[in-house]
Design an enzyme around this catalytic site. Structure first.
Site, PDB file in Angstrom:
ATOM      1  N   ARG A 131      12.257  -4.527   5.151  1.00  0.00           N
ATOM      2  CA  ARG A 131      11.898  -3.397   4.956  1.00  0.00           C
ATOM      3  C   ARG A 131      12.511  -2.273   5.763  1.00  0.00           C
ATOM      4  O   ARG A 131      12.817  -2.337   6.704  1.00  0.00           O
ATOM      5  CB  ARG A 131      10.098  -2.981   5.015  1.00  0.00           C
ATOM      6  CG  ARG A 131       9.798  -1.342   5.169  1.00  0.00           C
ATOM      7  CD  ARG A 131       8.488  -1.242   5.153  1.00  0.00           C
ATOM      8  NE  ARG A 131       7.810  -1.833   6.267  1.00  0.00           N
ATOM      9  CZ  ARG A 131       6.518  -1.933   6.296  1.00  0.00           C
ATOM     10  NH1 ARG A 131       5.648  -1.773   5.269  1.00  0.00           N
ATOM     11  NH2 ARG A 131       6.058  -2.690   7.373  1.00  0.00           N
TER      12      ARG A 131
ATOM     13  N   ARG B  17      -0.447  -8.448  13.470  1.00  0.00           N
ATOM     14  CA  ARG B  17      -1.042  -7.543  12.567  1.00  0.00           C
ATOM     15  C   ARG B  17      -1.984  -8.365  11.471  1.00  0.00           C
ATOM     16  O   ARG B  17      -3.060  -8.089  11.110  1.00  0.00           O
ATOM     17  CB  ARG B  17       0.063  -6.772  11.987  1.00  0.00           C
ATOM     18  CG  ARG B  17       0.682  -5.820  12.959  1.00  0.00           C
ATOM     19  CD  ARG B  17       2.300  -5.380  12.344  1.00  0.00           C
ATOM     20  NE  ARG B  17       2.323  -4.698  11.283  1.00  0.00           N
ATOM     21  CZ  ARG B  17       3.258  -4.319  10.446  1.00  0.00           C
ATOM     22  NH1 ARG B  17       4.393  -5.079  11.057  1.00  0.00           N
ATOM     23  NH2 ARG B  17       3.387  -4.107   9.329  1.00  0.00           N
TER      24      ARG B  17
ATOM     25  N   ARG C   3      -9.855   0.743   8.609  1.00  0.00           N
ATOM     26  CA  ARG C   3      -9.331  -0.735   8.674  1.00  0.00           C
ATOM     27  C   ARG C   3     -10.421  -1.458   9.800  1.00  0.00           C
ATOM     28  O   ARG C   3     -10.255  -2.675  10.079  1.00  0.00           O
ATOM     29  CB  ARG C   3      -8.321  -0.432   9.709  1.00  0.00           C
ATOM     30  CG  ARG C   3      -6.773  -0.772   9.170  1.00  0.00           C
ATOM     31  CD  ARG C   3      -5.968  -0.606  10.211  1.00  0.00           C
ATOM     32  NE  ARG C   3      -4.558  -1.249  10.114  1.00  0.00           N
ATOM     33  CZ  ARG C   3      -3.502  -0.801   9.295  1.00  0.00           C
ATOM     34  NH1 ARG C   3      -3.691   0.337   8.970  1.00  0.00           N
ATOM     35  NH2 ARG C   3      -2.576  -1.449   9.561  1.00  0.00           N
TER      36      ARG C   3
ATOM     37  N   ARG D 180      11.114   0.091  11.047  1.00  0.00           N
ATOM     38  CA  ARG D 180       9.956  -0.073  12.023  1.00  0.00           C
ATOM     39  C   ARG D 180       9.985  -1.025  13.292  1.00  0.00           C
ATOM     40  O   ARG D 180      10.340  -2.025  13.008  1.00  0.00           O
ATOM     41  CB  ARG D 180       8.646  -0.002  11.307  1.00  0.00           C
ATOM     42  CG  ARG D 180       8.242   1.119  10.423  1.00  0.00           C
ATOM     43  CD  ARG D 180       7.258   0.753   9.357  1.00  0.00           C
ATOM     44  NE  ARG D 180       6.071   0.167  10.128  1.00  0.00           N
ATOM     45  CZ  ARG D 180       4.982  -0.286   9.563  1.00  0.00           C
ATOM     46  NH1 ARG D 180       4.565   0.282   8.087  1.00  0.00           N
ATOM     47  NH2 ARG D 180       3.843  -0.979   9.957  1.00  0.00           N
TER      48      ARG D 180
ATOM     49  N   LYS E 190       0.687  -1.121   0.089  1.00  0.00           N
ATOM     50  CA  LYS E 190      -0.034  -0.157   0.211  1.00  0.00           C
ATOM     51  C   LYS E 190       0.813   1.332   0.044  1.00  0.00           C
ATOM     52  O   LYS E 190       0.658   2.209  -0.629  1.00  0.00           O
ATOM     53  CB  LYS E 190      -0.968   0.057   1.286  1.00  0.00           C
ATOM     54  CG  LYS E 190      -1.708  -1.347   1.347  1.00  0.00           C
ATOM     55  CD  LYS E 190      -2.910  -1.212   2.588  1.00  0.00           C
ATOM     56  CE  LYS E 190      -2.006  -1.133   3.861  1.00  0.00           C
ATOM     57  NZ  LYS E 190      -1.344  -2.443   4.292  1.00  0.00           N
TER      58      LYS E 190
HETATM   59  P1  AP5 Z   1       4.946  -1.542   1.726  1.00  0.00           P
HETATM   60  O1  AP5 Z   1       4.369  -0.894   0.837  1.00  0.00           O
HETATM   61  O2  AP5 Z   1       5.723  -0.795   2.887  1.00  0.00           O
HETATM   62  O3  AP5 Z   1       3.696  -2.490   2.475  1.00  0.00           O
HETATM   63  P2  AP5 Z   1       2.266  -1.699   3.247  1.00  0.00           P
HETATM   64  O4  AP5 Z   1       1.024  -2.513   2.613  1.00  0.00           O
HETATM   65  O5  AP5 Z   1       2.352  -0.250   3.238  1.00  0.00           O
HETATM   66  O6  AP5 Z   1       2.533  -2.488   4.719  1.00  0.00           O
HETATM   67  P3  AP5 Z   1       2.544  -1.821   6.021  1.00  0.00           P
HETATM   68  O7  AP5 Z   1       3.185  -2.798   6.688  1.00  0.00           O
HETATM   69  O8  AP5 Z   1       2.935  -0.410   6.250  1.00  0.00           O
HETATM   70  O9  AP5 Z   1       0.883  -2.178   6.401  1.00  0.00           O
HETATM   71  P4  AP5 Z   1       0.428  -1.941   7.774  1.00  0.00           P
HETATM   72  O10 AP5 Z   1      -1.181  -1.889   7.416  1.00  0.00           O
HETATM   73  O11 AP5 Z   1       0.600  -3.129   8.756  1.00  0.00           O
HETATM   74  O12 AP5 Z   1       1.031  -0.937   8.532  1.00  0.00           O
HETATM   75  P5  AP5 Z   1       0.618   0.721   8.713  1.00  0.00           P
HETATM   76  O13 AP5 Z   1       1.693   1.655   8.973  1.00  0.00           O
HETATM   77  O14 AP5 Z   1      -0.398   0.983   8.058  1.00  0.00           O
HETATM   78  O15 AP5 Z   1       5.681  -3.037   1.456  1.00  0.00           O
HETATM   79  C1  AP5 Z   1       6.274  -3.502   2.160  1.00  0.00           C
HETATM   80  C2  AP5 Z   1       7.918  -4.062   1.847  1.00  0.00           C
HETATM   81  O16 AP5 Z   1       7.711  -4.843   0.697  1.00  0.00           O
HETATM   82  C3  AP5 Z   1       8.703  -2.685   1.397  1.00  0.00           C
HETATM   83  O17 AP5 Z   1      10.172  -2.913   1.846  1.00  0.00           O
HETATM   84  C4  AP5 Z   1       8.599  -2.830  -0.153  1.00  0.00           C
HETATM   85  O18 AP5 Z   1       9.407  -2.376  -0.516  1.00  0.00           O
HETATM   86  C5  AP5 Z   1       8.359  -4.296  -0.499  1.00  0.00           C
HETATM   87  N1  AP5 Z   1       7.264  -4.440  -1.749  1.00  0.00           N
HETATM   88  C6  AP5 Z   1       6.482  -3.544  -2.064  1.00  0.00           C
HETATM   89  N2  AP5 Z   1       5.481  -4.128  -3.040  1.00  0.00           N
HETATM   90  C7  AP5 Z   1       6.268  -5.030  -3.620  1.00  0.00           C
HETATM   91  C8  AP5 Z   1       6.192  -6.231  -4.452  1.00  0.00           C
HETATM   92  N3  AP5 Z   1       5.107  -5.886  -5.496  1.00  0.00           N
HETATM   93  N4  AP5 Z   1       7.118  -6.799  -4.759  1.00  0.00           N
HETATM   94  C9  AP5 Z   1       8.302  -7.105  -3.717  1.00  0.00           C
HETATM   95  N5  AP5 Z   1       8.341  -6.384  -2.618  1.00  0.00           N
HETATM   96  C10 AP5 Z   1       7.488  -5.281  -2.554  1.00  0.00           C
HETATM   97  O19 AP5 Z   1       0.183   0.626  10.343  1.00  0.00           O
HETATM   98  C11 AP5 Z   1       0.896   0.312  11.578  1.00  0.00           C
HETATM   99  C12 AP5 Z   1       0.053   0.245  12.781  1.00  0.00           C
HETATM  100  O20 AP5 Z   1      -0.358   1.310  13.047  1.00  0.00           O
HETATM  101  C13 AP5 Z   1      -0.856  -0.656  12.819  1.00  0.00           C
HETATM  102  O21 AP5 Z   1      -0.458  -2.121  13.177  1.00  0.00           O
HETATM  103  C14 AP5 Z   1      -2.082  -0.322  13.957  1.00  0.00           C
HETATM  104  O22 AP5 Z   1      -1.435  -0.330  15.107  1.00  0.00           O
HETATM  105  C15 AP5 Z   1      -1.893   1.362  13.630  1.00  0.00           C
HETATM  106  N6  AP5 Z   1      -2.841   1.955  12.560  1.00  0.00           N
HETATM  107  C16 AP5 Z   1      -2.714   2.236  11.345  1.00  0.00           C
HETATM  108  N7  AP5 Z   1      -3.665   2.863  10.701  1.00  0.00           N
HETATM  109  C17 AP5 Z   1      -4.795   2.425  11.714  1.00  0.00           C
HETATM  110  C18 AP5 Z   1      -6.153   2.514  11.529  1.00  0.00           C
HETATM  111  N8  AP5 Z   1      -6.838   2.964  10.570  1.00  0.00           N
HETATM  112  N9  AP5 Z   1      -7.039   2.045  12.612  1.00  0.00           N
HETATM  113  C19 AP5 Z   1      -6.352   1.414  13.686  1.00  0.00           C
HETATM  114  N10 AP5 Z   1      -4.956   1.455  13.890  1.00  0.00           N
HETATM  115  C20 AP5 Z   1      -4.175   1.682  12.796  1.00  0.00           C
HETATM  116 MG    MG Z   2       2.547   1.120   4.699  1.00  0.00          MG
END
Ligand code: AP5
Ligand code: MG
Ligand code: ZN
Length: 216
Positions: A127, A172, A88, A161, A13
């Site tokens: 990552r 997660r 979410r 992270r 994402k």
């Molecule tokens: P990346 O693009 O970073 O993946 P992502 O989908 O953004 O994954 P996240 O881990 O950021 O998602 P998340 O939902 O767990 O975390 P968030 O920060 O939202 O890609 C990952 C890696 O793969 C990278 O290194 C990239 O280079 C590589 N990659 C990407 N595409 C690729 C491909 N096609 N092929 C190969 N490699 C690839 O949330 C974190 C925390 O915040 C949550 O756990 C929660 O506690 C809190 N939080 C955030 N939002 C909310 C909400 N709305 N409600 C409640 N809690 C929330």
């Molecule tokens: Mg992300």
């Protein structure tokens, strides 16, 4: 265009939202990034969110809705945005519907990043990102063109992270399955849901998203 990118942790994402922001001028609204900034600044929200995020659980809906409500009303969002990590839960999706209706804004598309769960841990533990501009990288899949130097800003320090470890990833993933996956039928019923192959190489995923946005 106003869109949501929906998918489990590590689906890509943030990677795709960053590129859409750069190339199409849409604003990336990453609730994860906003929370990490709050934790780093030691704000009230950051203090409340820190331990929850480190466990891999979801931060309470009321805090998240308040955060997005403030951000989405800023003038830069009028030109289009990508919600990355929000909504979410069903309560968040319903709150978003109310917010957009009050603003007279229509949600154009919800894009599901379809991925094979077995591949996600490797993506997450490898990552890292630029400590200055936040550009995202990966040990195996996306090193900067010049090792140790950020492609976007030339900075030479990177960060990882705290929640990017195999143990937290399990929590997660479980949170995604239990609380976020039900949003797929929610948006399918509204006729806005489309899917892309999140297992494809990053450039190909981007092309699939652009085709959806351009309606071809
Ligand atoms: P990346 O693009 O970073 O993946 P992502 O989908 O953004 O994954 P996240 O881990 O950021 O998602 P998340 O939902 O767990 O975390 P968030 O920060 O939202 O890609 C990952 C890696 O793969 C990278 O290194 C990239 O280079 C590589 N990659 C990407 N595409 C690729 C491909 N096609 N092929 C190969 N490699 C690839 O949330 C974190 C925390 O915040 C949550 O756990 C929660 O506690 C809190 N939080 C955030 N939002 C909310 C909400 N709305 N409600 C409640 N809690 C929330
Ligand atoms: Mg992300
Ligand atoms: Zn940088």
């Amino acid at each position: 265009m106003k869109i949501i990118l929906l998918g489990p942790p590590g689906a890509g994402k943030g990677t795709q939202a960053q590129r859409l922001q750069q190339e199409r001028g849409m604003v990336q609204l990453s609730t994860g990034d906003m929370l990490r900034a709050a934790v780093a600044s030691g704000s009230d929200l950051g203090v409340k969110a820190k331990a929850i995020m480190e466990r891999g659980d979801l931060v309470p809906d009321a805090l998240m809705v308040g955060l997005i409500e403030q951000r989405i009303a800023q003038p830069d969002c009028a030109k289009g945005f990508i919600l990355d990590g929000f909504p979410r839960t069903t309560a968040q999706a319903e709150a978003l519907d109310r917010m957009l209706a009050a603003m007279g804004v229509k949600l154009d598309r919800v894009i599901e990043m379809e991925v094979d769960e077995a591949a996600l841990t490797e993506r997450i533990v490898g990552r890292f990102s630029c400590a200055k501009c936040g550009a995202g990288y990966h040990d195996k899949f996306k090193q900067p063109a010049k090792r140790g130097v950020c492609d976007s800003c030339g900075h030479t320090e990177f960060s990882r992270r705290k929640d990017d470890n195999a143990e937290t990833v399990k929590t997660r993933m479980a949170a995604y399955r239990a609380q976020t996956e039900p949003l797929l039928p929610y948006y399918r019923a509204k006729g806005v849901l489309r899917g892309v192959d999140g297992m494809a190489e990053m450039g190909e995923v981007y092309r699939q998203i652009v085709r959806i946005l351009d309606g071809t």
